[in-house]
Design an enzyme around this catalytic site. Structure first.
Site, PDB file in Angstrom:
ATOM      1  N   GLU A 282      34.211  65.185  34.898  1.00  0.00           N
ATOM      2  CA  GLU A 282      33.247  64.127  34.606  1.00  0.00           C
ATOM      3  C   GLU A 282      33.229  63.086  35.721  1.00  0.00           C
ATOM      4  OE1 GLU A 282      33.277  63.275  30.405  1.00  0.00           O
ATOM      5  OE2 GLU A 282      32.561  61.252  30.771  1.00  0.00           O
ATOM      6  N   GLU A 285      31.456  64.513  38.644  1.00  0.00           N
ATOM      7  CA  GLU A 285      30.018  64.544  38.359  1.00  0.00           C
ATOM      8  C   GLU A 285      29.408  63.155  38.551  1.00  0.00           C
ATOM      9  OE1 GLU A 285      29.094  65.903  34.420  1.00  0.00           O
ATOM     10  OE2 GLU A 285      26.926  65.844  34.772  1.00  0.00           O
ATOM     11  N   CYS A 307      32.117  63.495  25.350  1.00  0.00           N
ATOM     12  CA  CYS A 307      33.325  63.983  24.658  1.00  0.00           C
ATOM     13  C   CYS A 307      33.149  63.994  23.154  1.00  0.00           C
ATOM     14  CB  CYS A 307      34.512  63.088  24.967  1.00  0.00           C
ATOM     15  SG  CYS A 307      34.813  62.911  26.700  1.00  0.00           S
ATOM     16  N   SER A 327      26.777  63.500  30.746  1.00  0.00           N
ATOM     17  CA  SER A 327      27.572  64.398  31.578  1.00  0.00           C
ATOM     18  C   SER A 327      27.479  65.800  30.989  1.00  0.00           C
ATOM     19  CB  SER A 327      29.024  63.928  31.569  1.00  0.00           C
ATOM     20  OG  SER A 327      29.861  64.968  32.003  1.00  0.00           O
ATOM     21  N   LYS A 366      34.240  67.755  15.189  1.00  0.00           N
ATOM     22  CA  LYS A 366      34.794  68.828  16.021  1.00  0.00           C
ATOM     23  C   LYS A 366      34.686  70.183  15.324  1.00  0.00           C
ATOM     24  CE  LYS A 366      36.191  66.485  19.655  1.00  0.00           C
ATOM     25  NZ  LYS A 366      35.519  66.670  20.946  1.00  0.00           N
ATOM     26  N   GLU A 369      31.323  71.160  16.257  1.00  0.00           N
ATOM     27  CA  GLU A 369      31.188  71.400  17.701  1.00  0.00           C
ATOM     28  C   GLU A 369      31.654  72.808  18.075  1.00  0.00           C
ATOM     29  OE1 GLU A 369      32.746  68.672  21.155  1.00  0.00           O
ATOM     30  OE2 GLU A 369      34.075  70.402  21.036  1.00  0.00           O
ATOM     31  N   GLU A 374      27.084  78.215  22.507  1.00  0.00           N
ATOM     32  CA  GLU A 374      27.368  78.236  23.942  1.00  0.00           C
ATOM     33  C   GLU A 374      28.850  78.013  24.244  1.00  0.00           C
ATOM     34  OE1 GLU A 374      25.493  76.164  22.273  1.00  0.00           O
ATOM     35  OE2 GLU A 374      25.864  74.081  22.819  1.00  0.00           O
ATOM     36  N   CYS A 512      38.122  57.362  18.503  1.00  0.00           N
ATOM     37  CA  CYS A 512      38.684  58.471  17.724  1.00  0.00           C
ATOM     38  C   CYS A 512      39.812  58.029  16.790  1.00  0.00           C
ATOM     39  CB  CYS A 512      39.217  59.555  18.655  1.00  0.00           C
ATOM     40  SG  CYS A 512      38.039  60.030  19.921  1.00  0.00           S
TER      41      CYS A 512
END
Lengths: 588, 184
Positions: A282, A285, A307, A327, A366, A369, A374, A512
């Site tokens: 990141e 990037e 994230c 990102s 999560k 996710e 993908e 979190c």
């Protein structure tokens, strides 16, 4: 200041204080159910609907709801007069008369506020019988809804709309059929829900719970053909102890690693390791985009962090026109899974299909996710199961493991070593700070005079700062709560008038550490604060505090990935986003 | 610069306010004619696109279309920049608002006190049986919808029903087939 008496005790409080707060200041705990506050985090649910906090005010004909009644000069409040007590019990009995009362099997048992209140008020029988609400149960990959248990406190609705601005839930219908539901009472998975799970974190009863994956993980652990590896997110280690009677803010990293080993995981690794990897990708990037921008090329700025999976789902649903801004780096959970199955499995001589990757997360999103198509190869997911902090605690208890009794152990290698930059991923501002530590040094070639970026820390909903990048003023913003993120996204949509270069977003209160998979905080925001202190304590105690100095990260780039944002990392550590907004077809 | 950003550029999808694409779609497609969308937009605009005016907007839109189907609520939510769940919450709360289309001949049976004690419920049952339609619903051919209301101010004629603008008084269940026949 206002003078009043509460239960004959003189009290002096500022004007505008509610009876409830005045009583709490005086050490008198009036029970509540619908009322919910996260002090200092811009969240209050005060519908005055449950009527559990009714108190008697002398001279008033009717009882008053303490949560929604301001104090007045000379007021005489009785919180436990026969009338108030009787009303409170009756309200509870009525609520319980339309509640399944299946406490023994309920996921929320032991953490249920209705259960505790019934016990506290000594409810022994329910004198009312009659119709009971019945709804079809509903589930996403993260959130389980059992609305028969709903007491209509509407905390979830406030969280969903005010705190997250996700707009998935609303009170619908009137009278007895009233319920909190998505639009048209469609399934939650078909609504604008982003699976942040904050509705679950605040639900006082078992109406909203998580999707439990404990059995799946136990099955994998007991399957001799499987190599089961586990990764643990930064925020878990500062909260897991609470489930074992420890004070909030205890750091249990070593005991947790030991516990996971006792459970039978073949390798105990750390999501912190892949958080360091995330920073490499990141950060590179970001620098790449900045360089292009400085060279006058068209490039999408500000860059957003990626994230937080609730945040990813949020911008995919609400800002499909801005999909090129975040990102492309996968989340640390995703990067760990990709590294485990593509790099580690062959190294261990294990077939991809025979490796099971489990993540321990403070998060419900999560769970959703990891099911993104993908993030896997031919249907084999990079991460197979995600357990929350609460599920891990349950699992340890089920297997007779007491965290208190365990020794401190280390993580396994090579996916276990991490830096202080990684652990602060668990708190709002942490990803930003970690990225700054690395980006600054990579960009300037100089060593940071101080590692700590105080600008990015703390509980403010939106934090802004300009960081001196060796002459270049880097403009950053940090937000938690997606309602705050929405404000920033709207700014970007309108041309980014504040000129931000980099924005960090986490969905949950304080990041979190306040995730929906963490032990229930029951509105005690002090618990979240102490978790945050622990996160920064853990960071300060680490010998290495910058991701690019993690020797294992340096080694894996040398051995496997080549360079950050190179070809292989592009393939394995980056992802892409989809427009998931509602479609409106206009016909002629 | 990471090439991933270029890869995601390929995924850039055209976006118009009302023509958005969606990849994973579970919800039924929302379909509405351009004309109807424009009517809704105009009404919203006349209230300054303020979410606080949602009840007034719903009132006027129902006045135009007779009912508030899901896709209409979606457009209103979009125009007023509020969650569609909230719009639905309001529609489902107020009994005045309906998501069911009204028939060509809307039948309203008064269940006010006077009508009720003089047997309105039996009249209602007779209409429901004769038309084979549930209360609150519309017949499949769109001709009749059956609803109840509280008092039309004609208690002297109880029990009373209205079909469109026409009032029928002193009803008995056996009169129902004849009344329906007038509209067939």
């Amino acid at each position: 200041m206002i003078n009043l008496t509460i239960d004959n005790k003189p009290v002096q409080v500022p004007e505008g204080t509610t009876i409830l707060k005045a009583a709490r200041m005086a050490g008198i705990d009036i029970p509540t159910l619908c009322y919910f506050e996260l002090d200092g985090m811009n969240f209050e649910n005060k519908p005055g609907g449950c009527r559990v906090c009714m108190v008697e005010v002398k001279g008033r004909r009717n009882l008053a709801p303490a949560c929604a009644t301001d104090v007045m000069e000379g007021m005489e409040v009785l919180t436990a007069s026969p009338r108030a007590l009787n009303a409170r019990k009756t309200v509870l009995e009525l609520m319980l008369s339309d509640h399944p009362n299946d406490c023994l099997q309920c996921e929320k048992s032991g953490d249920c506020e209705l259960q505790s209140l019934a016990a506290r008020m000594g409810i022994r029988k329910i004198p009312y019988t009659g119709e009971q609400s019945h709804y079809e149960n509903d589930s996403t990959l993260s959130v389980y809804r059992e609305m028969d248990k709903c007491i209509y406190c509407r905390r979830c609705e406030t969280m969903c709309n005010k705190f997250q601005s996700a707009g998935a839930l609303s009170g619908v219908n009137r009278g007895f059929p009233s319920v909190v539901a998505p639009a048209f009472q469609q399934k939650l998975g078909d609504s604008s829900c982003i699976n942040c799970g904050q509705c679950v974190q605040v639900c006082p009863v078992g109406a909203l719970t998580l999707v439990d994956n404990i059995q799946n993980v136990l099955n994998a652990l007991n399957d001799p053909s499987k190599t089961v590896v586990v990764q643990t997110a930064p925020a878990v280690r500062v909260a897991l102890g609470e489930e074992f009677g420890m004070e909030p803010g205890q750091i249990v990293t070593g005991k947790m690693a030991a516990g996971l080993r006792r459970l039978g995981f073949d390798k105990v690794f750390d999501t912190d390791w892949s958080a360091d990897l995330t920073i490499m990708e990141e950060g590179t990037e970001l620098l790449g985009r900045l360089k292009k921008a400085l060279a006058g090329e068209e490039v999408k700025l500000p860059m957003f962090t990626s994230c937080c999976p609730a945040w990813v789902a949020f911008y995919e649903k609400n800002f499909p026109d801005l999909l090129e801004y975040p990102s492309t780096a996968k989340s640390p959970q995703g990067m760990f899974g990709a590294a485990a199955k593509n790099f580690l499995a062959p190294k261990m001589g294990v077939k991809r299909e025979d490796m099971v990757v489990v993540s321990i997360m403070p998060c419900l999103a999560k769970k959703s996710e990891l099911a993104r198509e993908e993030l896997g190869v031919n249907g084999n997911r990079d991460v197979d199961f995600s357990l929350t902090t609460r599920e891990l605690a349950h699992m340890l208890k089920q297997c007779n493991i007491d965290l208190n009794q365990l020794p401190e152990e280390d993580f396994d290698n090579p996916l276990g070593q991490s830096t202080g930059a990684a652990v602060i991923f668990g708190a709002t501002g942490g990803v930003m700070e970690a990225a700054l530590r690395t980006a600054y040094e990579v960009h300037t070639g100089k060593t940071l005079p101080r590692v700590d970026f105080e600008e990015t820390r703390g509980f403010q909903g939106i934090k802004e700062a300009t960081i001196d990048f060796d002459g270049f003023p880097l403009k950053i913003a940090v937000a938690y709560s997606l309602a705050n993120a929405r404000k920033l996204m709207n700014e970007v949509r309108e041309g980014n008038p504040n000129g931000y270069h980099f924005i960090e977003v986490m969905a949950c209160p304080g990041g979190c550490i306040g995730g929906a998979g963490q032990p229930y905080h029951h509105g005690k925001s002090d618990i979240i604060r102490r978790r945050m202190e622990a996160i920064y304590r853990e960071d300060a105690g680490k010998p290495i505090r910058k991701s690019h100095e993690n020797p294992d990260i340096i080694a894996i780039y040398k051995e496997y990935y080549g360079e950050p944002c190179g070809h292989l990392s592009h393939e394995q550590l980056h992802t892409h986003y989809f427009d998931r907004s509602d479609k409106l077809e206009v016909t002629k | 610069m990471c090439q991933c950003a270029d890869a995601s550029a390929d995924l850039r999808l055209a976006r118009g306010a009302l023509a958005r694409t969606r990849i994973e779609k579970n919800m039924a497609n929302i379909k509405l004619s351009e004309e109807k969308v424009n009517i809704i937009k105009d009404i919203c605009k006349s209230f300054g696109n303020q979410s606080g005016e949602v009840i007034n907007v719903l009132h006027q839109v129902q006045g135009k279309f007779g009912y508030l189907p899901a896709e209409v609520q979606e457009v209103i939510a979009h125009e007023l920049n509020m969650p569609v769940a909230k719009v639905y919450g309001i529609v489902s709360f107020y009994s005045f608002f309906t998501m069911e289309p009204k028939g060509e001949h809307p039948i309203d049976i008064c269940l006010g006190t006077a009508c009720y004690v003089r047997g309105a419920e039996k009249v209602l049952d007779a209409f429901a049986r004769e038309l084979n339609v549930q209360v609150g619903k519309c017949t499949p051919d769109g001709k009749f919808s059956l609803n109840t209301l509280r008092c039309v101010g004609a208690c002297g004629l109880a029990p009373v029903a209205m079909i469109g603008e026409k009032v029928y008084g002193r009803l008995t269940p056996d009169m129902v087939p004849g009344i329906i026949a007038e509209y067939k």
